[in-house]
Design a protein around this motif. Structure first.
Motif, PDB file in Angstrom:
ATOM      1  N   GLY A   8       5.075  -2.324  -8.781  1.00 36.46           N
ATOM      2  CA  GLY A   8       5.123  -3.610  -9.482  1.00 36.46           C
ATOM      3  C   GLY A   8       6.188  -4.530  -8.928  1.00 36.46           C
ATOM      4  N   TRP A   9       7.375  -3.979  -8.638  1.00 39.74           N
ATOM      5  CA  TRP A   9       8.449  -4.796  -8.056  1.00 39.74           C
ATOM      6  C   TRP A   9       8.014  -5.381  -6.712  1.00 39.74           C
ATOM      7  CZ3 TRP A   9      12.004  -7.012 -10.578  1.00 39.74           C
ATOM      8  CH2 TRP A   9      12.716  -6.394 -11.610  1.00 39.74           C
ATOM      9  N   ILE A  10       7.450  -4.531  -5.858  1.00 37.37           N
ATOM     10  CA  ILE A  10       7.067  -4.999  -4.525  1.00 37.37           C
ATOM     11  C   ILE A  10       5.934  -6.014  -4.609  1.00 37.37           C
ATOM     12  CG2 ILE A  10       6.038  -4.241  -2.342  1.00 37.37           C
ATOM     13  CD1 ILE A  10       7.677  -1.690  -2.575  1.00 37.37           C
ATOM     14  N   ALA A  11       4.983  -5.787  -5.506  1.00 36.21           N
ATOM     15  CA  ALA A  11       3.879  -6.728  -5.659  1.00 36.21           C
ATOM     16  C   ALA A  11       4.380  -8.091  -6.139  1.00 36.21           C
ATOM     17  CB  ALA A  11       2.849  -6.165  -6.642  1.00 36.21           C
ATOM     18  N   LYS A  45       0.825  -1.205   0.000  1.00 33.70           N
ATOM     19  CA  LYS A  45       0.000   0.000   0.000  1.00 33.70           C
ATOM     20  C   LYS A  45       0.862   1.258   0.000  1.00 33.70           C
ATOM     21  CE  LYS A  45      -3.812   2.184   2.505  1.00 33.70           C
ATOM     22  NZ  LYS A  45      -4.722   2.075   3.685  1.00 33.70           N
ATOM     23  N   GLY A  46       1.938   1.238   0.770  1.00 34.75           N
ATOM     24  CA  GLY A  46       2.804   2.400   0.857  1.00 34.75           C
ATOM     25  C   GLY A  46       3.573   2.677  -0.406  1.00 34.75           C
ATOM     26  N   SER A  47       3.721   1.659  -1.263  1.00 36.06           N
ATOM     27  CA  SER A  47       4.505   1.842  -2.490  1.00 36.06           C
ATOM     28  C   SER A  47       3.730   2.560  -3.580  1.00 36.06           C
ATOM     29  CB  SER A  47       4.971   0.487  -3.021  1.00 36.06           C
ATOM     30  OG  SER A  47       3.864  -0.279  -3.484  1.00 36.06           O
ATOM     31  N   SER A  48       2.418   2.727  -3.407  1.00 36.80           N
ATOM     32  CA  SER A  48       1.607   3.317  -4.464  1.00 36.80           C
ATOM     33  C   SER A  48       2.041   4.744  -4.787  1.00 36.80           C
ATOM     34  CB  SER A  48       0.129   3.292  -4.069  1.00 36.80           C
ATOM     35  OG  SER A  48      -0.072   4.016  -2.860  1.00 36.80           O
ATOM     36  N   ALA A  49       2.519   5.462  -3.762  1.00 33.43           N
ATOM     37  CA  ALA A  49       2.938   6.845  -3.985  1.00 33.43           C
ATOM     38  C   ALA A  49       4.230   6.924  -4.788  1.00 33.43           C
ATOM     39  CB  ALA A  49       3.110   7.562  -2.649  1.00 33.43           C
TER      40      ALA A  49
END
Length: 447
Positions: free
Chosen positions: A41-44, A30-34
């Motif tokens: 994409g990498w984190i997902a 969630k925090g990576s969206s910003a």
């Protein structure tokens, strides 16, 4: 800011390695969206890998991030399939500490496999020299083919201070060495143990298994939107292993082998077995029934089964040519044909044109810097085929894997670009290959 493809590839590997060393949570995603879709994409993707994602979950990720560089890693993750435990918590393999001592090669220097051993040795030494001109060349020990010779060669290598052993090459010798239990120095065997054989500690397995070609063929076909297959493979242990790998991979992806058959090696007439696989005999029987009912003898064209979308075959180039021709003769011209690497003759073939296969990048995309080496290998092997070129590539990749082991960087989930394929290691120390794919063309090399 990175201007070369090698630099970008190395950077992506660093990103992935960093992500895979930290457990990721919903809050991280969630925090990576910003940070934008690239970071998200990498984190997902890393979170999917850590949580034993299914093929369907990876497919949804690909649909959401169709142009993300992580797509290059996606196929390897999908081929690996669900894991019994996340990579971060895997206790199946511990990365061994490799000392600074000399490497030892256990290879057959005499007997029927001596030419194969020589190719592996030359490939290993060529790649090691290219990577580190200051490192001493490995000590080579002849493990021959006599009973007990492998163990004696291994004990001599350890006694002489070797810090890592590469080999043996012969499957029986690999099994013999593994049965001795854990070794205090790492072993990179150049073949695979039989299924369900316990793997001792510090024992890695890497080879040119045709099962890799079968799995890659299934993945390639599925990627082309093909899900239902018929398969025709040799009636021997190799053929059974190829068929099992193909069936398992296609089923994992969501496809199915509708029907399969095995033929005796050196079969010359495939008409009967092909008719059976395509259900031509049933069509002919139906035509005869209709003729009896109407009391006439009209001209019928037999109709093949309609519940399949592609064909998978495995054999040498001669057998593949006969099989492909027979499938096309019996009204399967519209069905794509996929094969193992034996179909590749490098010179083109009208009868095999269009057949798709996957092989070592060294065979398909060697690069001009290796042309002179490849020519020498062909001359040295006296026209014995592409198998010797693949063995040279096996030796080069063994040197690459050895270097990674020395660096402590050969861990589950790590991808290593190689000459035999893109290499990845499973939790039990088995090295898998993602191959390059091409198709046979008429009158020229595959593309």
């Amino acid at each position: 800011y990175l201007t070369t493809s090698d630099a970008r590839a190395e950077n992506r590997q660093r990103i992935w390695s960093g992500l895979m060393t930290h457990p990721l949570t919903d809050a991280d995603l969630k925090g990576s969206s910003a940070a934008g879709s690239m970071t998200q994409g990498w984190i997902a993707l890393a979170r999917l890998a850590q949580n034993n994602a299914s093929i369907q979950q990876y497919a949804r990720w690909q649909k959401r991030y169709p142009h993300h560089p992580g797509n290059r890693r996606l196929l390897g993750l999908m081929m690996a399939g669900p894991r019994t435990a996340p990579l971060l918590n895997s206790q199946s393999i511990q990365v061994p500490v490799v000392g600074s001592g000399q490497a030892a090669l256990l290879l057959p220097l005499r007997g029927p496999l001596s030419a194969a051993g020589q190719m592996v040795q030359e490939g290993f030494e060529s790649e090691q020299h290219a990577m580190d001109v200051n490192r001493p060349m490995p000590q080579v020990y002849d493990d021959g083919s006599a009973s007990g010779r492998t163990l004696r060669a291994f004990q001599s290598a350890v006694g002489s201070g070797a810090s890592i052993v590469i080999g043996p090459l012969e499957k029986q010798a690999v099994t013999e060495l593994a049965q001795q239990g854990a070794s205090r120095i790492p072993v990179l065997a150049l073949n695979y143990l039989p299924p369900d054989t316990p793997t001792p500690a510090n024992f890695f397995q890497f080879g040119l298994s045709p099962a890799d070609e079968a799995r890659q063929a299934a993945t390639s076909a599925y990627g082309d939107g093909l899900t239902r297959a018929i398969a025709l493979v040799p009636d021997n242990l190799r053929g059974s292993q190829i068929l099992a790998a193909f069936q398992e991979q296609l089923a994992t992806l969501g496809g199915k082998v509708v029907a399969s058959a095995q033929y005796r090696p050196e079969t010359q007439d495939f008409s009967s077995i092909v008719r059976s696989l395509l259900d031509i005999n049933a069509s002919i029987a139906r035509d005869r029934e209709v003729a009896q009912v109407i009391g006439l003898n009209p001209v019928f064209v037999p109709r093949r089964r309609q519940d399949i979308s592609f064909i998978f075959i495995s054999g040498n180039s001669t057998e593949d040519r006969l099989m492909a021709s027979m499938f096309r003769f019996w009204h399967a011209v519209s069905l794509p044909i996929y094969a193992t690497a034996g179909v590749n003759t490098k010179i083109g073939d009208n009868d095999l044109a269009g057949v798709r296969f996957c092989d070592a990048p060294w065979i398909l995309e060697p690069g001009p810097q290796w042309d002179a080496v490849r020519d020498r290998i062909v001359q040295a092997s006296q026209g014995l085929g592409l198998g010797y070129q693949r063995l040279f590539a096996l030796g080069m990749d063994a040197a690459r894997l050895t270097a990674r082991l020395r660096q402590g960087a050969l861990r589950p989930g790590t991808l290593v670009p190689g000459y035999t394929g893109e290499l990845s290691i499973s939790e039990n120390g088995v090295v898998r290959r993602r191959l390059a794919c091409a198709q046979v063309v008429a009158g020229g090399p595959p593309r």
